[in-house]
Design an enzyme around this catalytic site. Sequence first.
Site, mmCIF file in Angstrom:
data_model
loop_
_atom_site.group_PDB
_atom_site.id
_atom_site.type_symbol
_atom_site.label_atom_id
_atom_site.label_comp_id
_atom_site.label_asym_id
_atom_site.label_seq_id
_atom_site.Cartn_x
_atom_site.Cartn_y
_atom_site.Cartn_z
ATOM 1 N N ALA A 36 -11.941 -10.055 -0.849
ATOM 2 C CA ALA A 36 -12.301 -10.021 0.576
ATOM 3 C C ALA A 36 -13.644 -9.335 0.808
ATOM 4 O O ALA A 36 -14.150 -9.329 1.930
ATOM 5 C CB ALA A 36 -11.202 -9.297 1.354
ATOM 6 N N LEU A 37 -14.212 -8.739 -0.230
ATOM 7 C CA LEU A 37 -15.453 -7.958 -0.103
ATOM 8 C C LEU A 37 -15.335 -6.900 0.986
ATOM 9 O O LEU A 37 -16.090 -6.894 1.966
ATOM 10 C CB LEU A 37 -16.660 -8.878 0.132
ATOM 11 N N THR A 38 -14.370 -6.032 0.838
ATOM 12 C CA THR A 38 -14.293 -4.848 1.694
ATOM 13 C C THR A 38 -15.439 -3.920 1.280
ATOM 14 O O THR A 38 -16.251 -4.286 0.414
ATOM 15 C CB THR A 38 -12.965 -4.094 1.472
ATOM 16 N N ASP A 61 -8.986 -13.162 1.851
ATOM 17 C CA ASP A 61 -8.014 -12.064 1.904
ATOM 18 C C ASP A 61 -6.727 -12.480 1.191
ATOM 19 O O ASP A 61 -6.207 -13.574 1.451
ATOM 20 C CB ASP A 61 -7.739 -11.762 3.384
ATOM 21 N N ALA A 84 -6.613 -6.636 -6.515
ATOM 22 C CA ALA A 84 -7.067 -6.362 -5.144
ATOM 23 C C ALA A 84 -6.148 -5.361 -4.464
ATOM 24 O O ALA A 84 -4.927 -5.532 -4.449
ATOM 25 C CB ALA A 84 -7.125 -7.658 -4.338
ATOM 26 N N GLU A 86 -6.351 -1.636 -1.583
ATOM 27 C CA GLU A 86 -7.028 -0.431 -1.098
ATOM 28 C C GLU A 86 -6.669 0.626 -2.134
ATOM 29 O O GLU A 86 -5.488 0.850 -2.429
ATOM 30 C CB GLU A 86 -6.511 -0.054 0.286
ATOM 31 N N THR A 141 -0.399 1.664 -11.058
ATOM 32 C CA THR A 141 -1.015 2.955 -11.331
ATOM 33 C C THR A 141 0.019 4.006 -11.732
ATOM 34 O O THR A 141 1.182 3.921 -11.314
ATOM 35 C CB THR A 141 -1.770 3.440 -10.066
ATOM 36 N N ASP A 142 -0.432 4.991 -12.495
ATOM 37 C CA ASP A 142 0.481 6.090 -12.857
ATOM 38 C C ASP A 142 0.888 6.918 -11.629
ATOM 39 O O ASP A 142 1.874 7.659 -11.679
ATOM 40 C CB ASP A 142 -0.150 7.000 -13.930
ATOM 41 N N GLU A 143 0.129 6.784 -10.519
ATOM 42 C CA GLU A 143 0.441 7.604 -9.332
ATOM 43 C C GLU A 143 1.801 7.270 -8.733
ATOM 44 O O GLU A 143 2.338 8.047 -7.945
ATOM 45 C CB GLU A 143 -0.651 7.449 -8.263
ATOM 46 N N TYR A 166 -1.163 5.833 -0.378
ATOM 47 C CA TYR A 166 -1.655 4.901 -1.410
ATOM 48 C C TYR A 166 -0.595 4.673 -2.484
ATOM 49 O O TYR A 166 -0.225 3.529 -2.784
ATOM 50 C CB TYR A 166 -2.947 5.449 -2.052
ATOM 51 N N LYS A 170 1.632 1.303 -3.574
ATOM 52 C CA LYS A 170 1.610 0.701 -4.916
ATOM 53 C C LYS A 170 3.025 0.653 -5.507
ATOM 54 O O LYS A 170 3.412 -0.325 -6.149
ATOM 55 C CB LYS A 170 0.677 1.498 -5.847
ATOM 56 N N LYS A 205 -15.038 8.066 -5.642
ATOM 57 C CA LYS A 205 -14.124 8.590 -6.657
ATOM 58 C C LYS A 205 -14.815 9.712 -7.427
ATOM 59 O O LYS A 205 -16.038 9.760 -7.512
ATOM 60 C CB LYS A 205 -13.682 7.466 -7.610
ATOM 61 N N ARG A 289 -6.889 18.344 -0.862
ATOM 62 C CA ARG A 289 -6.339 17.063 -0.389
ATOM 63 C C ARG A 289 -4.866 17.295 -0.023
ATOM 64 O O ARG A 289 -4.114 17.866 -0.835
ATOM 65 C CB ARG A 289 -6.466 16.063 -1.536
#
Length: 352
Positions: A36-38, A61, A84, A86, A141-143, A166, A170, A205, A289
């Site tokens: 989507a080129l955000t 999208d 893809a 966020e 992701t590991d998160e 986030y 995921k 990041k 954070r």
Amino acid sequence: MKRVLVTGGAGFIGSNFVHYLLREKNDIEILVNLDALTYAGNLENLTAIETDERYCFVKGDIRDKELVENLFSEYCFDTVVHFAAESHVDRSIEEPELFLTTNIVGTQTLLEAAKRHWKIHPEDKYSREYRGGVKYLQVSTDEVYGALGATGMFTETTPLSPNSPYSASKASADLVVRAYHETYGMPVNITRCSNNYGPYQFPEKLIPLMIHNASNDKALPIYGDGMQIRDWLHVSDHCAAIATVIEKGRVGEVYNIGGNNEKANIEIVRLILSELGKPESLITYVKDRPGHDRRYAIDNTKITTELGWKPQYTFEQGIAETIVWYQEHQDWLERITSGAYVNYYKKMYGDG
Ligand code: NAD
Ligand code: DAU
């Protein structure tokens, strides 16, 4: 892997993966990059391969059902690699809804199209008979596992316990992928990787942000006490691991990906300053954070023993090369840190 849909291929890992596949895999017939080129998507990451006749970029999208469906009909993919998303935790704290719709609904939209097309369609112009239908790989992701204390590692059976909008999005997407496998028998894999670093990472990041700020003699904002630990992996090792899982992974399985490279944030920042010959006085401790995960560490036994993947980069070699890459790509950095980035930076860090 002959007819591949890559989503998010203009982002950091996705663009590295597009380069990787076109370089390493001779049997690719067509690679469609749907993005989507955000703010995070950048076609400049792909200029070196944009004229490759096997490559096709589609701006769109992943939540656009009709577009996704049409792409499956037109290109008869045998492989879907879904990057893809966020991807930035801090932004998810500001704007959780966007993360839920992109990361969960977007994943389900792709799965649904893949489901409609994964079985052998005799009328398809590219027969799937010998290809076994669409293999779908979810880049996770590991998160999703939450945070570790001082000891222990995440294995594939660690319960999901996400702490940020986030990681919750995921983890939710992973559960939807699992459900499509269990319910419909779709051939899927999920990979859960630790923190990546390397070329083309957006400077929101940690590593590119600190390189960029240090190069410009700007303050380096460390959240909290800087003792949070991440397990770093060079992006090209992540790309090779994903390709390995597509080719050899057992259908329906989750594979953790990591390089046994635990570092505290402050250690990384000090290393960057030292490589750039900049003073430690640039380090500034800022507000932590919210919900900040203390430590991540990946147990990579399953992918290394079962599939034979192992990382090629040592952290020392990878970080040194990465710092040089950002120094040699100042124009790339300047172009993406002007405009909207200025407002984002002010909102997150004030005028510092
Ligand atoms: P990124 O933010 O750099 O890139 C994301 C890409 O997705 C961008 O090109 C963006 O334009 C595109 N995108 C966003 N929303 C879209 C939408 N609705 N439709 C189509 N395209 C859209 O992200 P990244 O760091 O390259 O991460 C890629 C994937 O890998 C993500 O799924 C992330 O969760 C996962 N991951 C990242 C890391 C890491 O350290 N960066 C580690 C493990 C897993
Ligand atoms: O673990 C994999 C995850 O790694 C991916 O799923 C995410 O997409 C990716 O963004 C990354 O998440 P992190 O939150 O770990 O990465 P980030 O670079 O945002 O932060 C790394 C660490 O550095 C974290 O402990 C927060 C800290 N940090 C980050 C920034 C941007 C700072 O101290 N200061 C900062 O300005």
